[in-house]
Design an enzyme around this catalytic site. Structure first.
Site, PDB file in Angstrom:
ATOM      1  N   GLU A  70      47.447  23.370  -6.412  1.00  0.00           N
ATOM      2  CA  GLU A  70      47.253  24.796  -6.134  1.00  0.00           C
ATOM      3  C   GLU A  70      48.168  25.660  -6.974  1.00  0.00           C
ATOM      4  O   GLU A  70      47.773  26.726  -7.467  1.00  0.00           O
ATOM      5  CB  GLU A  70      47.485  25.087  -4.645  1.00  0.00           C
ATOM      6  CG  GLU A  70      46.393  24.569  -3.725  1.00  0.00           C
ATOM      7  CD  GLU A  70      46.548  23.104  -3.343  1.00  0.00           C
ATOM      8  OE1 GLU A  70      47.541  22.479  -3.788  1.00  0.00           O
ATOM      9  OE2 GLU A  70      45.695  22.576  -2.616  1.00  0.00           O
ATOM     10  N   HIS A 139      45.987  22.860   9.212  1.00  0.00           N
ATOM     11  CA  HIS A 139      44.706  23.352   8.679  1.00  0.00           C
ATOM     12  C   HIS A 139      44.094  24.410   9.587  1.00  0.00           C
ATOM     13  O   HIS A 139      42.894  24.604   9.591  1.00  0.00           O
ATOM     14  CB  HIS A 139      43.701  22.206   8.539  1.00  0.00           C
ATOM     15  CG  HIS A 139      44.174  21.047   7.749  1.00  0.00           C
ATOM     16  ND1 HIS A 139      44.996  20.086   8.262  1.00  0.00           N
ATOM     17  CD2 HIS A 139      43.948  20.702   6.453  1.00  0.00           C
ATOM     18  CE1 HIS A 139      45.258  19.184   7.337  1.00  0.00           C
ATOM     19  NE2 HIS A 139      44.633  19.539   6.227  1.00  0.00           N
TER      20      HIS A 139
END
Lengths: 336, 371
Positions: A70, A139
């Site tokens: 990322e 998450h």
């Protein structure tokens, strides 16, 4: 006009903006799937299939599968935005954003200011947030308050499919970096969505219900729960105004203050943890700017200050519910 | 002969599935007339008064104020005095049992279609399949085919009806050319050509009324009759603040006062109605289209097109219908018209006369169509 899902609405917004402007590109992990490998092309279209079908139309040059790094691809997207493209990067779960805070907080958010207004950074980062997906604490977070805190970033929280398409088109056309939050429990929810392109301006709240007794200010997926609560309360002659601010940065403080003054009682609903979230931000705004209009203390309905539990039973209890919103409204009405 | 009659939740417009009885305007034991205003009903789209479809002694109010019920649900019962309370109870119980079993019989809403005409994509909604000359419904500035929600279904019982979206509006192409009445009239004519309609009864509202007058004057062979509702083109005055405000206001709270100018009773304007207009205005190309039309039709805040001098040329049966409290186009434009154009003016009604006075307007249109 047809009913379309949140997923389809986002896909359609991306397709129409890519058709309209060749500078718009997509990048992210498996946004197509299969790049540089043998096997099926466009096998994924993102982890939940949101970008599926775009690579075959626009090609690998504009739909880029990235490595699982990322920090690298968000940095690359920020650089691409600063040098003339209009990238839409997908960062799967907002929970993973931490590894590229420097790229977002110190680079993308600062370019316009540090280059004396001479640079623009038309970057969109699409990301999933929210609980209810049985995906545990790494998450399931609602980290939009973190991004709202940073000047230079804009933050959008579409509450249904119609909002998702219009806010994403606005995000892509906007010259500032926008963090676009998609609630992962909403992808299959449908709404009437025009086939044509349209942009919903940032910083303009949507008043989804108009009432006289209590104002409910709700963010993202919570808007639907607030509407549900308001409809149930209406049967008992408690009428609520429901405000969907649409974006947390910029925030439509004018509509919040006006609707709060009209009822004098406010419930703020925010799925994020209760410290330094949007609920506390709105409560502070009301105390500072509308104290004289308030007939009762501001109520907050939020998740607890604890990680999202993995146990389904506990996760369901964790998420603010329409019943909790309803109870908060009833307490306010009873107490004043 | 059924002595006991049911009054049920009406269906206003294609999308309506349920409505809320905001308040009753009559009480049990009253004699009610057909067409009498008996309740205020709110839907997500619009609030309006509900006029009784039957006459007789109102025996029972079944729906409570504030109650939201599906289309077709029992609201009230009318029956002569000699019918006993037990019979009324039995009727209500039987109705409710059947309704619960069969559920609301809301048919799937017909979908608008599109066709290519004169280089544009035009959206339209067709209802009714009666043979004979069809009825064409043409909305006004900033409107769309949904503006006929209180009219089209009723007219469609006896006629083939087509409500269109003008260029720049609704689901039609947002390109409007010069944006003047002539261009828009040509687009309507192209629509008639593309759909194989040689001749039609024209019903137009506001700017759509001017378009219909233009067609009746310049293409008399294509127009069987003309009904112009608060039409543009009959005088220079217009409240340009409405046009400017409508175009410039992109927030619900700013737009709402302008929409309230359209009606005599501002309570008709609901939050969802405002949001629907905003949704239209957000579409790519709409703002430019509206600006182009406004500049062509209302330059400098005056109407550019005046048909008064030519009205005597009208060859088809023609009428204008106006609300005296119209704040956009003054009802005085509907006074002192030549004999070729009958005028019907209503008290306590504003610019959206076909919504505010749907029953009377539908009756006048029906009478025109039967000539």
């Amino acid at each position: 006009m047809a009913r379309k899902s949140y997923r389809q609405a986002i896909n359609e917004a991306l397709r129409q903006e890519m058709e309209r402007d060749s500078r718009v590109i997509l990048m992210g992990e498996d946004v197509a799937g299969g790049m540089g490998a043998e096997g099926e092309d466009d096998a994924w279209g993102g982890p939940l299939g949101v970008t599926k079908g775009l690579m075959p139309i626009f090609g690998r040059e504009r739909v880029l599968d990235t490595p699982i790094t990322e920090s690298a691809f968000i940095g690359a997207a920020a650089g691409a935005a600063a040098t003339g493209l209009r990238p839409v990067a997908e960062l799967m779960f907002v929970d993973f954003m931490g590894v590229c805070f420097d790229q977002i907080f110190n680079q993308a958010a600062k370019f316009r200011y540090m280059f004396g207004g001479k640079a623009v950074t038309p970057l969109v980062i699409r990301t999933m947030y929210g609980a209810g997906f049985r995906a545990a604490s790494q998450h399931s977070q609602c980290l939009y308050p973190l991004f709202t805190h940073i000047p230079g970033l804009k933050v959008a929280l579409p509450s249904n499919a119609y909002e998702a398409k219009g806010l994403l088109i606005q995000a892509i056309r906007d010259d500032d970096p926008v963090i676009f939050f998609e609630h992962k429990a909403m992808y299959d929810e449908e709404a009437e969505v025009p086939d044509e392109a349209y942009a919903i301006p940032f910083g303009e709240a949507n008043v989804t219900r108009e009432g006289e007794d209590v104002t409910i200010i709700a963010f993202g997926r919570m808007v639907n729960l607030a509407n549900e609560a308001a409809d149930r309360l209406a049967k008992d002659k408690i009428s609520c105004t429901v405000v969907d601010p649409r974006t947390t940065s910029p925030l439509d403080t004018e509509t919040i203050l006006e609707t709060a003054a009209e009822t004098g009682r406010v419930v703020v609903v925010d799925e994020a943890h209760p410290r330094c979230n949007m609920a506390t931000d709105v409560a502070a705004l009301l105390v500072q700017e509308a104290f004289g209009d308030l007939k009762a203390p501001v109520r907050m309905v939020t998740g607890p200050h604890a990680p999202v539990p993995f146990s389904p039973a506990l996760e369901d209890l964790y998420i603010p519910s329409a019943a909790r919103i309803e109870a908060a409204v009833r307490e306010l009405v009873a107490g004043s | 002969m059924a002595e006991i009659e049911a009054i049920v939740m009406p269906k206003w417009g294609l999308a309506m599935q349920e409505g809320m009885v905001a308040s009753w305007l009559v009480e049990e034991g009253e004699e009610i007339e057909k067409g009498e205003e008996i309740a205020d009903i709110e839907t997500s789209k619009i609030a309006n008064v509900f006029e009784s479809p039957v006459e007789g002694l109102l025996r029972r109010l079944v729906a409570g104020e504030g109650e939201t019920l599906p289309v077709g649900a029992l609201l009230a019962v009318v029956a002569p005095e000699e019918v006993g309370d037990a019979a009324i109870d039995a009727f209500v119980a039987d109705f409710q049992a059947r309704f619960a079993a069969e559920g609301p019989s809301v048919a799937a809403a017909p979908e608008p279609q599109t066709l290519e005409a004169g280089g544009r994509r035009l959206r339209y909604l067709e209802l009714g399949d009666a043979a004979g000359t069809p009825v064409l419904l043409v909305h006004g500035f900033g409107g769309d085919l949904n503006n006929w929600l209180f009219n089209q279904e009723e007219l469609a019982e006896d006629y083939r009806t087509l409500a269109i979206d003008l260029p720049g509006h609704g689901g039609s192409t947002k390109e409007v050319g010069e944006g003047d009445v002539g261009t828009l009239a040509a687009a309507v004519l192209a629509f008639m050509d593309a759909s194989g309609i040689e001749r039609a009864h024209l019903v137009g509202h506001s700017l759509g009324g001017a378009i219909c007058i233009d067609l009746a004057l310049n293409h008399p062979g294509r127009v069987a009759s003309l009904t112009a509702l608060a039409p543009a083109g009959l005088g220079p005055e217009i409240d340009i603040a409405f046009i400017d405000g409508f175009i410039a206001s992109n927030r619900a709270r700013k737009l709402r006062p302008f929409l309230e100018m359209l009606v005599h009773d501002p309570a008709l304007v609901t939050a969802e109605m405002v949001e629907d207009v905003l949704r239209f205005k957000r579409l790519d190309g709409v703002e430019a289209a509206l600006n182009t039309i406004a500049q062509a039709c209302f330059p400098g805040g005056r109407q550019s097109l005046e048909f008064e001098a030519r009205l005597e040329e009208l060859r088809c049966p023609a009428q204008v219908i106006w609300g005296k409290q119209d704040r956009i186009l003054p009802a005085s434009h509907g006074e002192d018209l030549p004999e070729t154009l009958e005028a019907h003016l209503f008290e306590d009604a504003g610019h959206l006369i076909h919504m505010e006075r749907a029953r009377e307007v539908n009756a006048l249109i029906g009478a025109m169509l039967r000539r």
